[in-house]
Write a protein that holds these residues in place. Structure first.
Motif, short mmCIF file in Angstrom:
data_model
loop_
_atom_site.label_atom_id
_atom_site.label_comp_id
_atom_site.label_asym_id
_atom_site.label_seq_id
_atom_site.Cartn_x
_atom_site.Cartn_y
_atom_site.Cartn_z
N GLY A 253 6.40 6.67 10.56
CA GLY A 253 6.38 7.80 11.52
C GLY A 253 7.48 7.83 12.75
O GLY A 253 7.96 8.90 12.82
N THR A 254 7.64 6.71 13.08
CA THR A 254 8.43 6.83 14.10
C THR A 254 9.84 6.92 13.73
O THR A 254 10.82 7.69 14.53
CB THR A 254 8.53 5.10 14.89
N ILE A 255 10.38 6.51 12.69
CA ILE A 255 11.54 6.58 11.99
C ILE A 255 11.62 7.98 11.61
O ILE A 255 12.84 8.79 11.77
CB ILE A 255 12.03 5.77 10.73
N ILE A 256 10.73 8.53 10.94
CA ILE A 256 10.70 10.07 10.72
C ILE A 256 10.96 10.81 11.56
O ILE A 256 11.79 11.91 11.55
CB ILE A 256 9.59 10.43 9.76
N ASP A 257 10.08 10.49 12.79
CA ASP A 257 10.03 11.46 14.02
C ASP A 257 11.76 11.42 14.66
O ASP A 257 12.24 12.49 14.93
CB ASP A 257 9.31 11.09 15.11
N ALA A 258 12.21 10.36 14.73
CA ALA A 258 13.52 10.00 14.94
C ALA A 258 14.64 10.72 14.31
O ALA A 258 15.58 11.50 14.87
CB ALA A 258 13.85 8.80 15.32
N MET A 259 14.45 10.91 13.05
CA MET A 259 15.32 11.58 12.11
C MET A 259 15.33 13.18 12.73
O MET A 259 16.21 13.69 12.85
CB MET A 259 14.95 11.39 10.65
N TYR A 260 14.01 13.61 12.78
CA TYR A 260 14.10 15.08 12.98
C TYR A 260 14.31 15.33 14.29
O TYR A 260 14.57 16.51 14.73
CB TYR A 260 12.92 15.57 12.42
N ARG B 226 1.86 9.11 0.32
CA ARG B 226 2.44 9.83 1.17
C ARG B 226 1.89 9.52 2.59
O ARG B 226 2.48 9.60 3.53
CB ARG B 226 2.72 11.36 0.75
N GLY B 227 0.60 9.34 2.81
CA GLY B 227 -0.23 9.21 3.90
C GLY B 227 0.28 8.00 4.47
O GLY B 227 0.52 7.80 6.04
N VAL B 228 0.50 6.94 3.61
CA VAL B 228 0.76 5.52 4.11
C VAL B 228 2.34 5.55 4.69
O VAL B 228 2.61 5.04 5.74
CB VAL B 228 0.67 4.53 3.06
N VAL B 229 3.03 6.03 3.95
CA VAL B 229 4.61 6.30 3.98
C VAL B 229 4.75 7.00 5.46
O VAL B 229 5.38 6.68 6.24
CB VAL B 229 5.43 6.73 3.10
N ASN B 230 3.95 8.15 5.56
CA ASN B 230 4.11 8.68 6.87
C ASN B 230 3.58 8.17 8.02
O ASN B 230 4.24 8.26 9.20
CB ASN B 230 3.43 10.27 6.81
N GLU B 231 2.34 7.48 7.89
CA GLU B 231 2.04 6.55 9.01
C GLU B 231 3.15 5.37 9.42
O GLU B 231 3.29 5.00 10.41
CB GLU B 231 0.51 6.36 8.70
N ARG B 232 3.19 4.79 8.44
CA ARG B 232 4.27 3.28 8.61
C ARG B 232 5.44 3.69 9.20
O ARG B 232 6.19 2.88 9.91
CB ARG B 232 4.18 2.73 7.30
N GLY C 295 0.91 -1.19 -0.03
CA GLY C 295 0.09 -0.07 0.06
C GLY C 295 0.86 1.36 -0.16
O GLY C 295 0.18 2.37 -0.09
N GLU C 296 2.09 1.12 -0.20
CA GLU C 296 2.90 2.33 -0.02
C GLU C 296 3.04 2.88 -1.26
O GLU C 296 3.37 4.41 -1.56
CB GLU C 296 4.35 1.80 0.29
N LEU C 297 2.85 2.28 -2.34
CA LEU C 297 2.70 2.94 -3.83
C LEU C 297 1.25 2.54 -4.65
O LEU C 297 0.93 1.46 -4.27
CB LEU C 297 3.95 2.34 -4.53
N THR C 298 1.13 3.33 -5.43
CA THR C 298 -0.11 2.99 -6.14
C THR C 298 0.47 1.93 -7.32
O THR C 298 1.73 1.68 -7.36
CB THR C 298 -0.69 3.99 -6.95
N ARG C 299 -0.57 1.27 -7.96
CA ARG C 299 0.07 0.24 -8.84
C ARG C 299 0.66 0.96 -10.31
O ARG C 299 1.39 0.25 -10.98
CB ARG C 299 -1.25 -0.27 -9.75
N THR C 300 0.43 2.30 -10.38
CA THR C 300 1.33 2.86 -11.20
C THR C 300 2.49 3.65 -10.75
O THR C 300 3.02 4.67 -11.33
CB THR C 300 0.49 4.07 -11.89
#
Length: 651
Positions: free
Chosen positions: A601-608, A593-599, A583-588
């Protein structure tokens, strides 16, 4: 209707008279019965189908479907690879007054179940055992499916499900009906009208389940005629069908345009044999998604890694001369002699008259690469709801920063522009969709007023009248300091690197920009082998300090081409590829982005938060349902700091 283009005269039909796909097929079969329309490579041999061959089989399939109880208004789904039988099944559904619904061949079982039940599909054309298994595994989740028609019987004879019927058996039933009533099929075809909804086309679905756009036959064909006025073709032209048939642009090219122009449509044996098969055909037209163009460019660079020092030097010289000439609006004869002519032949591009890309933005660096190579690239732009492309570069007026100019009869305006003219692209033309299937609320939301449709894209017109599309309106972002940036634009520049498969640029409402990168495993693994770096899995390879250093150099090169406020400050290499199955990409291959940010999210928050190392303990689920636990640590690379000397551990 006859149209002259240069030294070619095209006998294009009047699509107001031949206003359905079955009518066009019948017309072509009557006037040009022995001309080849379709070719398919099977077991290394090209098999050809004339217009009469296709028409005869479509008649048999149509009457066979009728004998199974398919009636006007029913929905027939098609699931599998691009094959001649796909086109035949689709036209047969239309001949009965039914609607066709293309399902992506790599769709997971749950995705198939959603589409099939939502549309109340009566019959599914499934190519082979893999697709049949997918359907049978759903059992009572698809109660509306009365019949499953398979074309490849290998492995299926062991099944005894009463819904299964082979395509050959279906055609035999149809021929038996035709023997008793020879004019039955013709009567069905005559009943069809251009105003009939013929195609249910899935939208990209970047935020939720895909919607089903209802496309009438007449609108599709009239829009195809407008497209052919911009980019003509005829019976002598060759097209290789590569992109999956459910996508609107493959429907336009391989289906609508082919029926009008009578260009030949070729189907490769397997996705892995694409380049070799295409070289044998020598197509005059191709349409690839950006990811395919990116992969081709990356493969060229990958092969250069294995070549001799002399060949690498010739490649670099040829590219330097070619790009310099391109910037001057010229072609380099020397670059063509030492590099480009042979490379075009190797790729099967020698006879190309037009090459298009669409579905998502193609990075300008990749665009420049192919233009310098001598590939007549054009960027197109559109949406499923507006029958695919409605802007295109004109021959001799190609600008890789734009998506060209509108077709005749297409109106485009920019709503709520900022001081630089950037706003939402809103479009109107006569040949758009009639609405979303069983979803009146979303249909109303899509239209502004008087037939104007909101595209959801941010863009502007440049001084030459070309449309420039920046990003999705909802994806345009601002940092915490108010600096605007387009994630998609930066991602495209990153993906020009042969080592980067996917990139997600972050920073909306945050302190500066960061990125999640996925390595292009096929090429990075080859690089690692050449440099004697031992590895086992994708996770292990992306964990290597040498690979991190390699990607750091690539990001730093991209940063040099960006404004200071738009440069990547931090990045990390993900432990897995972004995947449509997750679900991270469409078939095309558009990022959700919503799925990536949610899935992540912990990694992204740690980066920042400034973490230099992030511990990960998660489980990956594969397409076959198997699972693997992944425990690793991710190094966060701060581009304002020296390269780290440590290493990551992966398990």
């Amino acid at each position: 209707m006859t149209r002259s283009t240069g030294d070619r005269v095209h006998d294009w039909p009047d699509v107001t008279q031949h206003d359905t796909f079955p009518k066009l097929l019948a017309r072509n079969a009557a006037k040009h019965p022995d001309d080849i329309w379709l070719r398919e490579k099977d077991l290394g041999i090209w098999i050809s189908y004339t217009w009469k061959d296709v028409a005869d089989r479509v008649e048999a399939i149509t009457l066979g479907l009728e004998s199974l109880g398919v009636r006007r208004g029913d929905v027939v789904a098609l699931l599998g690879d691009n094959r001649p039988e796909w086109l035949m099944g689709e036209i047969a559904a239309h001949a009965l007054g039914g609607m066709s619904l293309g399902v992506y061949r790599d769709a997971l079982a749950d995705e198939v179940a959603y589409l099939v039940t939502y549309a109340d599909v009566a019959v599914v054309f499934a190519e082979d055992e893999e697709q049949v298994d997918k359907l049978l595994s759903l059992d009572d989740k698809i109660p509306t499916v009365r019949h499953i028609v398979y074309s490849d019987p290998r492995g299926i004879r062991k099944y005894d499900d009463p819904r299964l019927i082979g395509l050959k058996a279906l055609e035999e039933r149809g021929r038996a009906v035709a023997a008793k009533d020879p004019n039955r099929y013709a009567r069905f075809v005559s009943l069809g009208q251009g105003a009939d909804v013929a195609i249910l086309c899935t939208t990209s679905g970047t935020t939720s389940h895909p919607k089903l756009a209802m496309l009438t036959a007449g609108a599709v064909l009239k829009h195809c005629r407008a497209y052919l006025d911009m980019d003509p073709r005829g019976p002598a032209d060759e097209y290789v069908s590569v992109l999956q048939m459910p996508w609107i642009m493959e429907q336009i090219y391989a289906f609508g345009q082919a029926l009008i122009s009578r260009m030949k449509v070729n189907f490769v044996e397997e996705p892995e044999t694409l380049m070799a098969d295409m070289r044998e055909i020598g197509p005059s037209f191709v349409l690839f998604a950006p990811r395919v163009w990116e992969q081709i460019a990356a493969d060229v660079r990958s092969r250069m890694m294995d070549s001799s020092a002399l060949k690498r030097a010739m490649f670099e010289l040829g590219m330097k001369l070619g790009l310099k000439a391109l910037d001057q609006g010229k072609r380099s004869a020397l670059a063509d002699f030492i590099l480009f002519r042979a490379l075009r032949d190797r790729l099967g591009f020698t006879h190309l008259k037009s090459a298009a890309t669409g579905g998502a933005a193609l990075g300008p660096d990749t665009f420049r690469f192919f233009l310098a190579l001598g590939v007549p690239m054009r960027q197109l732009y559109g949406q499923t709801e507006l029958l695919g492309a409605y802007t295109l570069h004109k021959a001799g007026d190609v600008d890789f920063d734009t998506v060209g100019v509108p077709f005749d009869g297409v109106e485009i305006r920019i709503d709520d522009p900022d001081p630089n003219g950037l706003g939402e692209v809103v479009t109107r033309h006569a040949n758009c969709f009639t609405g979303y299937f069983r979803n009146d609320d979303e249909t109303r939301k899509s239209f502004a007023e008087a037939g104007w449709m909101r595209t959801g894209d941010a863009g502007y017109f440049n001084d030459k009248g070309h449309l420039v599309v920046i990003d999705r309106v909802r994806d345009m972002a601002k940092t915490a300091h108010g600096d605007r940036f387009s994630p998609q634009y930066i991602e495209n520049k990153l993906k020009f690197s042969p080592y980067v498969a996917e990139a997600v640029v972050l920073g909306d409402g945050r302190e500066g920009l960061a990125a999640l990168l996925c390595i292009r495993f096929s090429i990075v693994s080859k690089w690692a082998e050449k440099n004697r770096i031992a590895f086992t899995t994708y996770t292990d390879l992306s964990a290597k300090p040498e690979v991190i250093a390699l990607l750091r150099r690539e990001v730093e090169e991209v940063n040099k081409t960006l404004a200071e406020k738009q440069r990547i400050g931090r990045f990390l290499l993900l432990y897995k590829e972004l995947d449509a199955d997750d679900g991270e990409l469409t078939r095309t291959r558009k990022v959700r982005r919503g799925v990536v940010n949610e899935r992540y999210g912990t990694i992204i928050d740690a980066m920042y938060a400034g973490d230099a190392v992030i511990d990960v303990d998660t489980t990956i689920t594969f397409q076959d349902g198997s699972k693997q636990r992944v425990r690793t640590t991710l190094d966060v690379i701060d581009l304002g700091a020296p390269a780290p000397g440590g290493s990551r551990r992966a398990a």
